[in-house]
Design an enzyme around this catalytic site. Structure first.
Site, mmCIF file in Angstrom:
data_model
loop_
_atom_site.group_PDB
_atom_site.id
_atom_site.type_symbol
_atom_site.label_atom_id
_atom_site.label_comp_id
_atom_site.label_asym_id
_atom_site.label_seq_id
_atom_site.Cartn_x
_atom_site.Cartn_y
_atom_site.Cartn_z
ATOM 1 N N HIS A 19 -8.777 7.391 16.341
ATOM 2 C CA HIS A 19 -7.774 6.640 15.585
ATOM 3 C C HIS A 19 -6.377 6.949 16.120
ATOM 4 O O HIS A 19 -5.993 8.113 16.243
ATOM 5 C CB HIS A 19 -7.863 7.035 14.105
ATOM 6 N N ASP A 58 -9.675 10.982 13.935
ATOM 7 C CA ASP A 58 -8.264 11.186 14.271
ATOM 8 C C ASP A 58 -8.099 12.633 14.701
ATOM 9 O O ASP A 58 -8.466 13.559 13.971
ATOM 10 C CB ASP A 58 -7.385 10.889 13.051
ATOM 11 N N GLU A 93 -13.975 -2.823 11.479
ATOM 12 C CA GLU A 93 -13.734 -1.381 11.395
ATOM 13 C C GLU A 93 -13.484 -0.901 9.971
ATOM 14 O O GLU A 93 -12.814 -1.582 9.190
ATOM 15 C CB GLU A 93 -12.516 -1.072 12.269
ATOM 16 N N GLU A 96 -12.513 6.998 10.863
ATOM 17 C CA GLU A 96 -11.102 7.387 10.802
ATOM 18 C C GLU A 96 -10.842 8.383 9.674
ATOM 19 O O GLU A 96 -9.998 9.268 9.799
ATOM 20 C CB GLU A 96 -10.256 6.138 10.606
ATOM 21 N N ARG A 147 0.814 -1.219 0.000
ATOM 22 C CA ARG A 147 0.000 0.000 0.000
ATOM 23 C C ARG A 147 0.847 1.269 0.000
ATOM 24 O O ARG A 147 0.328 2.357 -0.249
ATOM 25 C CB ARG A 147 -0.956 0.003 1.192
ATOM 26 N N ASP A 165 -9.409 -4.524 11.575
ATOM 27 C CA ASP A 165 -9.368 -3.284 10.793
ATOM 28 C C ASP A 165 -9.421 -3.621 9.309
ATOM 29 O O ASP A 165 -8.503 -4.223 8.765
ATOM 30 C CB ASP A 165 -8.079 -2.524 11.114
ATOM 31 N N GLU A 169 -6.498 3.690 21.330
ATOM 32 C CA GLU A 169 -5.775 2.847 20.377
ATOM 33 C C GLU A 169 -4.300 3.218 20.331
ATOM 34 O O GLU A 169 -3.943 4.376 20.157
ATOM 35 C CB GLU A 169 -6.353 3.002 18.966
#
Length: 390
Positions: A318, A291, A241, A268, A50, A215, A340
């Protein structure tokens, strides 16, 4: 009354202020090699890694200085578009304003950005300035930010670890952990089987007394998310999620209707309060995950928390435990039951060696207590901040 005398914004490295970890890792981190499903996984050449398609702009540091010489520091991402947004648009219009008027200043920024929308990349710019203003405010008033916003709400923040090195998370004392999903719709039935096998192995490893989440990082569609959830039902996930792309608000409602029994988390990649209001009003999720450095800063998260709490929905930001900013929010807000901690460094490296700022706390046996220094308690000098520049 101190006023804003200067707003400086500059690119920063993602490196730690204190330098790289000193301890030798036991093995490489999952973060460097693991396949993680994502929205570009349907395109074969971007599927495995990614990092190929994600933005390479540096991080952003924002230094706000008041007329009395006090300064505050905030951070965000995506320097390429965000720095000019602050430098040439937001900052000139905030100079001379009351440095303590965080609500008014946030409202001004949201409205200043309205010609191109305060959501999206503009929210990153607003976040950096807002966090710097709160850090500044706490220093001027001689209080930690968590106290200014009403905390503490609890003796310590229970934390969960996100990442693929689950055995290391257990060794560190976390009582909850979240896996990255490796395969999405493009991998067909074999990928679905491998996802199920991974979750089954992880549940067997951690036992029944540890919370387990998954996730899905915007990789799925409604049909695949339903099939996946049905497969994983025996393994007792607390939530799945970010199954869908953030703009698919109708899909969120469809997913809720088709999975009334499954815990759902999202947000997020939502920016500013309106999408969270939409989600809370329709009860499409059990956990909202803004976030703090992306969604509009602390001021935005306080508004999101009020919306969610009125609807009985938890707010778990997030990567909230990876920065002092998120830690102070989580320590103060009653509707933020967990925090988290994204664990991207290799097993064997103590969390103490992964601090973003010298003064920030890290989880100990799965719990975290922010320090009580004024502002966000960054523990950083101006020289430390200068050293973050590329």
């Amino acid at each position: 009354m101190p006023t804003i005398s200067a707003i400086q914004v500059f690119p920063i490295r993602s490196d730690l202020v204190g330098g790289p970890p000193r301890t030798k890792p036991r093995r490489p981190s999952w973060n460097g090699t693991a396949e993680v499903a994502g929205p570009m996984a349907r395109h074969a050449r971007f599927k495995v890694d990614r990092t190929i398609w994600r933005p390479t702009w540096p991080g952003v540091g924002c230094l706000v200085t008041a007329s009395d010489g006090t300064w505050g520091f905030g951070i965000t991402r995506y320097a390429g578009p965000v720095i000019p947004t602050i430098e040439s648009h937001l900052a000139p219009l905030l100079i001379g304003e009351d440095a303590l008027a965080t609500e008014t200043l946030w409202d001004m920024m949201a409205r200043i950005a309205s010609p191109y929308s305060a959501a999206g990349l503009a929210a990153y710019a607003i976040s950096a300035v807002d966090l710097a203003l709160w850090d500044l405010k706490g220093k001027i008033l001689g209080q930690p930010v968590w106290r200014l916003i009403g905390g503490p709400a609890r003796p310590a923040i229970p934390c969960y670890a996100t990442g693929g090195d689950t055995d290391w998370h257990m060794e560190l004392g976390f009582r909850a952990t979240k896996l990255p999903l490796p395969h999405g719709p493009a991998d067909g039935l074999p990928g679905l089987n491998r996802n199920e096998d991974l979750v089954a192995r992880t549940r067997e490893m951690i036992g029944r007394d540890v919370e387990l989440m998954l996730d899905c990082w915007m990789a799925l569609d409604v049909e695949y998310a339903v099939r996946l959830a049905e497969r994983l039902r025996p393994h007792g996930l607390r939530w799945i999620e970010d199954c869908l792309t953030p703009e698919d608000l109708d899909g969120q409602e469809a997913l809720r209707k088709r999975l009334p029994w499954m815990g759902l988390a999202t947000g997020e990649h939502w920016y500013m309060p309106p999408p969270f209001l939409h989600a809370a009003a329709r009860r499409v999720a059990d956990v909202l995950q803004p976030d703090i450095a992306w969604a509009g800063g602390l001021t935005a998260l306080l508004r999101i928390h009020a919306i969610a709490d009125a609807a009985g929905i938890a707010v778990i930001p997030h990567a909230g435990m990876n920065t002092p900013y998120g830690q102070h929010f989580g320590f103060a807000m009653p509707g933020a039951p967990m925090g988290e901690m994204f664990v991207g460094t290799a097993p064997g490296i103590p969390l103490e060696e992964t601090r973003l700022f010298p003064g920030m706390a890290v989880p100990v046996n799965g719990d975290l207590v922010p320090n009580d220094a004024p502002g966000f308690g960054l523990g950083a000098t101006l020289d430390d901040i200068a050293a973050m520049k590329p």
